[in-house]
Design an enzyme around this catalytic site. Structure first.
Site, PDB file in Angstrom:
ATOM      1  N   GLU A   1      -4.799  14.837   0.241  1.00 13.54           N
ATOM      2  CA  GLU A   1      -6.178  14.934  -0.251  1.00 13.54           C
ATOM      3  C   GLU A   1      -7.206  14.861   0.881  1.00 13.54           C
ATOM      4  O   GLU A   1      -8.296  15.392   0.765  1.00 13.54           O
ATOM      5  CB  GLU A   1      -6.470  13.809  -1.248  1.00 13.54           C
ATOM      6  CG  GLU A   1      -6.323  12.419  -0.644  1.00 13.54           C
ATOM      7  CD  GLU A   1      -6.593  11.263  -1.609  1.00 13.54           C
ATOM      8  OE1 GLU A   1      -7.268  11.461  -2.623  1.00 13.54           O
ATOM      9  OE2 GLU A   1      -6.106  10.146  -1.327  1.00 13.54           O
TER      10      GLU A   1
ATOM     11  N   TYR B   1      -3.016   9.389  -9.645  1.00 10.04           N
ATOM     12  CA  TYR B   1      -2.430   8.083  -9.989  1.00 10.04           C
ATOM     13  C   TYR B   1      -0.996   8.178 -10.518  1.00 10.04           C
ATOM     14  O   TYR B   1      -0.274   7.176 -10.516  1.00 10.04           O
ATOM     15  CB  TYR B   1      -3.284   7.371 -11.045  1.00 10.04           C
ATOM     16  CG  TYR B   1      -4.554   6.740 -10.526  1.00 10.04           C
ATOM     17  CD1 TYR B   1      -4.876   6.744  -9.182  1.00 10.04           C
ATOM     18  CD2 TYR B   1      -5.426   6.095 -11.400  1.00 10.04           C
ATOM     19  CE1 TYR B   1      -6.050   6.152  -8.723  1.00 10.04           C
ATOM     20  CE2 TYR B   1      -6.594   5.491 -10.945  1.00 10.04           C
ATOM     21  CZ  TYR B   1      -6.903   5.527  -9.615  1.00 10.04           C
ATOM     22  OH  TYR B   1      -8.059   4.921  -9.164  1.00 10.04           O
ATOM     23  N   LEU B   2      -0.619   9.354 -11.024  1.00  9.54           N
ATOM     24  CA  LEU B   2       0.754   9.478 -11.533  1.00  9.54           C
ATOM     25  C   LEU B   2       1.763   9.121 -10.440  1.00  9.54           C
ATOM     26  O   LEU B   2       2.800   8.519 -10.724  1.00  9.54           O
ATOM     27  CB  LEU B   2       1.030  10.906 -12.032  1.00  9.54           C
ATOM     28  CG  LEU B   2       0.794  11.188 -13.523  1.00  9.54           C
ATOM     29  CD1 LEU B   2      -0.595  10.781 -13.969  1.00  9.54           C
ATOM     30  CD2 LEU B   2       1.042  12.644 -13.857  1.00  9.54           C
TER      31      LEU B   2
ATOM     32  N   GLY C   1      -3.567  10.370   0.212  1.00 10.96           N
ATOM     33  CA  GLY C   1      -3.527  10.220   1.664  1.00 10.96           C
ATOM     34  C   GLY C   1      -4.877  10.624   2.232  1.00 10.96           C
ATOM     35  O   GLY C   1      -5.125  11.790   2.481  1.00 10.96           O
TER      36      GLY C   1
ATOM     37  N   THR D   1       0.835  -1.201   0.000  1.00 13.95           N
ATOM     38  CA  THR D   1       0.000   0.000   0.000  1.00 13.95           C
ATOM     39  C   THR D   1       0.869   1.249   0.000  1.00 13.95           C
ATOM     40  O   THR D   1       1.804   1.358   0.792  1.00 13.95           O
ATOM     41  CB  THR D   1      -0.976   0.063   1.198  1.00 13.95           C
ATOM     42  OG1 THR D   1      -1.575   1.366   1.201  1.00 13.95           O
ATOM     43  CG2 THR D   1      -0.289  -0.143   2.532  1.00 13.95           C
TER      44      THR D   1
ATOM     45  N   ASP E   1      -0.196   3.894   0.992  1.00 12.22           N
ATOM     46  CA  ASP E   1      -0.625   4.677   2.150  1.00 12.22           C
ATOM     47  C   ASP E   1       0.229   4.429   3.392  1.00 12.22           C
ATOM     48  O   ASP E   1       0.146   5.179   4.359  1.00 12.22           O
ATOM     49  CB  ASP E   1      -2.093   4.362   2.480  1.00 12.22           C
ATOM     50  CG  ASP E   1      -3.033   4.827   1.384  1.00 12.22           C
ATOM     51  OD1 ASP E   1      -2.708   5.833   0.730  1.00 12.22           O
ATOM     52  OD2 ASP E   1      -4.072   4.183   1.171  1.00 12.22           O
TER      53      ASP E   1
END
Lengths: 416, 416
Positions: free
Chosen positions: B248, B298-299, B192, B143, B145
């Site tokens: 985000e 997504y980049l 995030g 992940t 994250d």
């Protein structure tokens, strides 16, 4: 023989990941001709630094630091968005400029920028002739927008093109893996107010039929929401997902930007952004598809870590040539990139008159855009392909690229 | 000795630039143990491919293509956002799963994903025990994250961290050059939702006082518009420009996301975006400063071209270890990364029980965020620093990274 004159080099307009490679070419070449160019000053923040008498003494920078400019993004001496007015409107500004030139025994002026900046260079060259002030005034091309005329391409464009093509190739692998149960539409907003060159570059990411990007939106083609949504739907049905690349400057059929942020820059250009979320909103409301969107903005033009080797070499070469032209007594000219051969790609540096270049924009040829308006043609692919070739990695230290910060000590100030 | 069993490997949740390196570790290790693992199937689109009996026969892929997974972003077999319900709520789904396992003589199940996915892995391991179905059920961490517990870090995070730190370092050079007469505030929105790990990674870009990023906004710290604007103003006055990195998932003092797109994913997570333009609007309306903003989306998680070498090695290693654990008869466990030493950084692979991992989120320690809430501490820097070390470039062909697309032939279907 008279004493060698001094020179000024300045950076102008939006910076790129390779404009410092041009600076490197200028400075290294000037250093090799110290009998003709005594001191090379760099104006702080472009022409503003000349007007403000803020001239950086580049002789205080080490050879190693100057060499490191070749792999450092941004504008090492500062850039500006400032266009000299027409001499009839603001004569005083030009007089100030030439006062500074005289004060510092400037015989050479190098201005590194795009179309607006080359207009400035041309005006200065013209006034110098009028004043009988001996000045070799040379433009150096730079713009990610690739819209300078005469030159086959503009230094800066190839690296953005590579960044966008690489990013779309990568993100395509991501969406392809997620589409079955999650995101089906991905939208990337790229730079390009008037010309779709950067958006077009994303087309290089596709090597097989069905590869992303599936839809490219160009400023040159009026945006039609219905046609766009129909194509997104069709693409998702066919391939399972849809990758869209949209230029920030896409306009509706009335020629209005489909979104604007309201602020304008010093040249009166509208500062744009927000096309991607707008398109995402459309995809959601009309098609109900799960989407993600990204906006590359300055990341695309500062991404020196993935610069095109061809671009770096050309940016350096125009810097070298600018000094050579000046030393050969030329003025009012700009080195340009000439495509000598397509396959294998061969290029050389030529010369064009600034009079012809100033304030002209090179548009995308319409035969570079596919008939449906959503993609690029073979001709476009052939044009951009050589410009993204080769990698020119910076060195890394502690996991990050090692970029140089110059000392930038202005004349008349003491070193820190 | 009984016939060797078959295995299933599947990818789940948001993909990363290195999840395929884990796949590579699994498949290469399984191939070396063909006396114990007969066929290794990859489920198409995660657990959905098991439920749908869409199993890819990885033995039809060449060794070279499998090796190329180590440098290919995305999820080579497709991923999914789908969480198995509690067995008491949807027993039929589990029965279907084990029917497929029986049908294909599956003795090993490897599930490569984040916290939600490890919950699925744990449930399957539990049911297998209940049913007395012999299954080595192993989770593989993944992940961006970085919120999996027990493991020191999650494969995928280091590469996003490197991408963000490199991008902020680069864009900082750009804004610094433009600030005198143009853009003064730059805002990058990063992923995030709940934890500020990725935003925190941007802090690695700063090596000297005053270096960007100047402000980091974490989901852990309530966003206060007035404090934010005051800090932006102060930074611009002090350094001439201000670079902001915003997660985000930043929330207001009532714990509400400051913006939302409305859609939710299969796990009920809100799909976010648009924090950057919102902050930009604030900067414009309250401070009147010229701004630019970018959204990496997504980049950042597919940018294999700038992956961290440490991350790639760890992603591969957990794949290898997963197979070794299965062959050693373990089940209901997940390989984890253990930090053996800080300087020089040393790591090894350990093991944790899935029971403890499932549905737990590792938060950023509060002592990783500076007292003012706008930056990272030395402890945070020390933690992330080793994870972005080293470059592991993919090979390039025609100016673009050469990523592999597997044949992905499902059992029971004939090759194309």
């Amino acid at each position: 023989m008279s004493n060698p004159k001094n020179a000024i080099y300045a950076q102008s307009g939006g910076v790129t990941s390779v404009i410092n490679a041009s600076a490197c070419g200028v400075i290294e070449t000037a250093r090799r001709h110290s009998t003709q160019i005594h001191k090379l000053y760099a104006a702080k923040n472009g022409i503003l630094g000349v007007l403000g008498n803020e001239l950086i003494d580049t002789s205080l920078e080490s050879d190693a630091d100057i060499a490191a400019l070749k792999t450092t993004p941004g504008g090492a001496f500062g850039s500006c968005r400032y266009q000299l007015k027409d001499p009839t409107q603001n004569r005083a500004e030009y007089e100030k400029l030439f006062d500074i030139f005289k004060q510092h025994h400037i015989g050479y002026f190098f201005y590194n920028g795009g179309g607006d900046s080359q207009d400035t260079t041309f005006k200065i060259a013209t006034i110098a002739r009028e004043l009988n002030y001996p000045l070799q005034c040379i433009g150096i091309p730079k713009t990610i927008d690739n819209d300078l005329p005469f030159t086959d391409n503009s230094p800066g464009f190839g690296s953005v093109a590579k960044y966008i093509a690489v990013s779309i190739k990568e993100v395509g692998f991501d969406i392809a893996a997620m589409a079955a149960s999650s995101t089906k539409v991905f939208i990337l907003e790229v730079m390009g107010r008037h010309a779709g060159w950067i958006a077009a570059a994303s087309g290089l990411a596709a090597t097989e039929k069905g590869d992303p990007p599936h839809i490219i939106l160009f400023p040159e083609i009026a945006f039609n929401p219905d046609l766009f949504c129909a194509r997104v739907k069709e693409t998702v049905e066919k391939y399972g997902f849809c990758v869209v690349v949209a230029a920030e400057g896409i306009k509706n059929e009335n020629g209005k930007y489909i979104t604007e942020q309201g602020m304008t820059d010093a040249f009166g250009h509208q500062q744009l952004g927000g096309v991607a979320p707008l398109l995402a909103g459309l995809v959601k409301s009309k098609l109900g598809l799960k989407y993600h969107w990204a906006v590359s903005d300055y990341l695309q033009r500062s991404a020196r870590h993935i610069a095109s080797k061809v671009d770096v070499e050309q940016a350096y070469a125009v810097g070298v040539k600018a000094v050579e032209l000046a030393l050969a007594g030329e003025t009012g000219v700009m080195p340009i990139i000439v495509r000598k051969n397509q396959t294998p790609y061969e290029w050389k540096i030529g010369t064009a008159s600034l009079e012809k270049i100033a304030n002209q924009e090179k548009k995308m040829p319409m035969d570079y855009i596919s008939e449906d308006g959503f993609g690029i043609t073979k001709a476009c692919w052939d044009y951009i392909f050589p410009l993204i070739q080769g990698e020119d990695y910076p060195t890394y230290e502690n996991g990050l690229p090692k970029y140089v910060k110059l000392k930038n000590i202005c004349v008349g100030t003491s070193p820190a």
